[in-house]
Design an enzyme around this catalytic site. Structure first.
Site, PDB file in Angstrom:
ATOM      1  CB  CYS A 247     -18.341  59.760  57.947  1.00 59.80           C
ATOM      2  SG  CYS A 247     -17.890  61.208  56.998  1.00 59.80           S
ATOM      3  CG  HIS A 332     -18.129  57.376  53.213  1.00 59.49           C
ATOM      4  ND1 HIS A 332     -19.389  57.351  53.605  1.00 59.49           N
ATOM      5  CD2 HIS A 332     -17.436  58.655  53.423  1.00 59.49           C
ATOM      6  CE1 HIS A 332     -19.414  58.827  54.107  1.00 59.49           C
ATOM      7  NE2 HIS A 332     -18.293  59.384  53.791  1.00 59.49           N
ATOM      8  CD  GLU A 334     -20.667  54.237  52.331  1.00 59.03           C
ATOM      9  OE1 GLU A 334     -20.655  55.327  52.214  1.00 59.03           O
ATOM     10  OE2 GLU A 334     -20.054  53.945  53.464  1.00 59.03           O
TER      11      GLU A 334
END
Length: 366
Positions: A247, A332, A334
């Site tokens: 990001c 993202h 994750e």
């Protein structure tokens, strides 16, 4: 319920019901298209300075629990929903959305036409707004919003102040915190990494002194050009240690390599954004939250290669350095909240580190 008003800098006014904190608040109004994950959204440091509108009509129905936070202290300025649930139904729920927002001094407004507000933002772009009491004069609020300058210290607000260690027996990773989501830390500790988290302004010399096997550049709020010290740090360490950016970290890596960034009209926020991997020929669903993007034209003047693009608007979603071991993604991996399609990027980072370590050992014993 106490009536409150949402006032935009273009003069648009919405009247709704207040919940959460009764304090007045102002910030950049943005929208998130996720159907779930409001707890992670509220606790995502990348929303620092912003009032978030959830496009999904019902929010709060599964409450707030202890496990789904992305940071200890929320930095979100305000919360806008069509309808919020006062009595959540979920075995993990510890409290309601309303009580959580009150406890953290976050104002909310419900009962407004969220579809209309989303269309306004999509047509005119993100703009500043204010959630305030009914007795506040609208013209005064609009004038104040228009005179309020853009915040440039958002990363400073969200980054850790001092370094700290999360012990592990695996690869030694330095995690540069620009407003880190805990999901990134969870993925590294899941792989038994020894993680040293350092502030955004930790210099290259200090980072290299830690002898890391790899360096991660995390997500964070605001304009990447507001963090020039981080750009200079990346310039000094690239090529010396494997790098992985997420990001804001992706944007900072691009700037350090000579590319450029620009503010998007209304950004990408949600857990349902399709991204195409140009190297593998696959498409993934991704979780995203960003206002800025790397510009396509600027990549041509660098040693960077575009690896992934957004299918909705063809903006850059991934880059790789063609000379040094460094890569990054705009979304993202994750995935907190969101699909786990791209979780393997952390394994790719581990593999990159192992290849570099093996190469260095060969050179030592050659």
């Amino acid at each position: 319920m106490l009536q409150r008003q949402l006032i935009l800098e273009d003069g648009t006014v919405f009247i709704g019901e207040g919940f959460g904190s009764e304090e007045n608040t102002s910030g950049e109004v943005v929208f998130n298209t996720g159907m779930t994950g409001y707890q992670e959204v509220i606790s995502d440091p990348s929303y620092c300075g912003q009032i978030v509108l959830m496009t999904y009509p019902l929010v709060g129905n599964y409450g707030i629990n202890r496990d789904d936070f992305e940071t200890v202290t929320p930095f979100i300025q305000g919360f806008i929903v069509k309808e919020y649930c006062e009595q959540p139904s979920n075995f993990r729920s510890d409290e309601s959305l309303n009580t959580f927002l009150k406890a953290n001094d976050i104002p909310g407004i419900a009962g407004i036409d969220t579809r209309k507000l989303t269309k306004i933002i999509r047509q005119h772009g993100t703009m500043k707004g204010c959630i305030t009491s009914m007795d506040e004069p609208v013209e005064q609020v609009i004038e104040r919003l228009r005179k309020t300058p853009e915040q440039t210290d958002l990363v400073q607000q969200t980054s850790t102040i001092k370094p700290y260690v999360v012990p592990g027996r695996g690869h030694r990773i330095v995690l540069v915190d620009f407003g880190m989501k805990h999901g990134i830390l969870r993925e590294l500790t899941k792989r038994d990494c020894h993680v040293t988290v350092v502030p955004y302004n930790y210099g290259a010399e200090n980072i290299l002194r830690l002898k890391p096997d790899g360096i991660m550049l995390t997500n964070g709020p605001g304009d990447p050009k507001d963090v020039p010290e981080a750009i200079e740090m990346i310039k000094e360490i690239i090529g010396k240690v494997p790098l992985f950016g997420i990001c804001l970290g992706h944007q900072l890596l691009a700037l350090a390599c000579g590319a450029d960034t620009e503010k998007m009209k209304f950004g990408h926020r949600g857990a349902n954004h399709p991204v195409k991997d140009l190297e593998k020929g696959k498409t993934y669903m991704t979780s995203q939250n960003h206002s800025y993007a790397v510009t396509n034209k600027s990549i041509n003047q660098t040693d960077l290669q575009i690896t992934q693009i957004a299918l909705n608007d063809h903006s850059i979603e991934g880059i790789r350095h063609t000379v040094y071991p460094a890569f990054s993604v705009q979304y993202h991996p994750e995935s907190s909240p969101g699909p786990e399609d791209t979780n393997q990027l952390f394994d790719d980072f581990m593999q990159m580190i192992e290849q570099i370590n093996a190469k260095n050992e060969e050179e030592v014993y050659a």
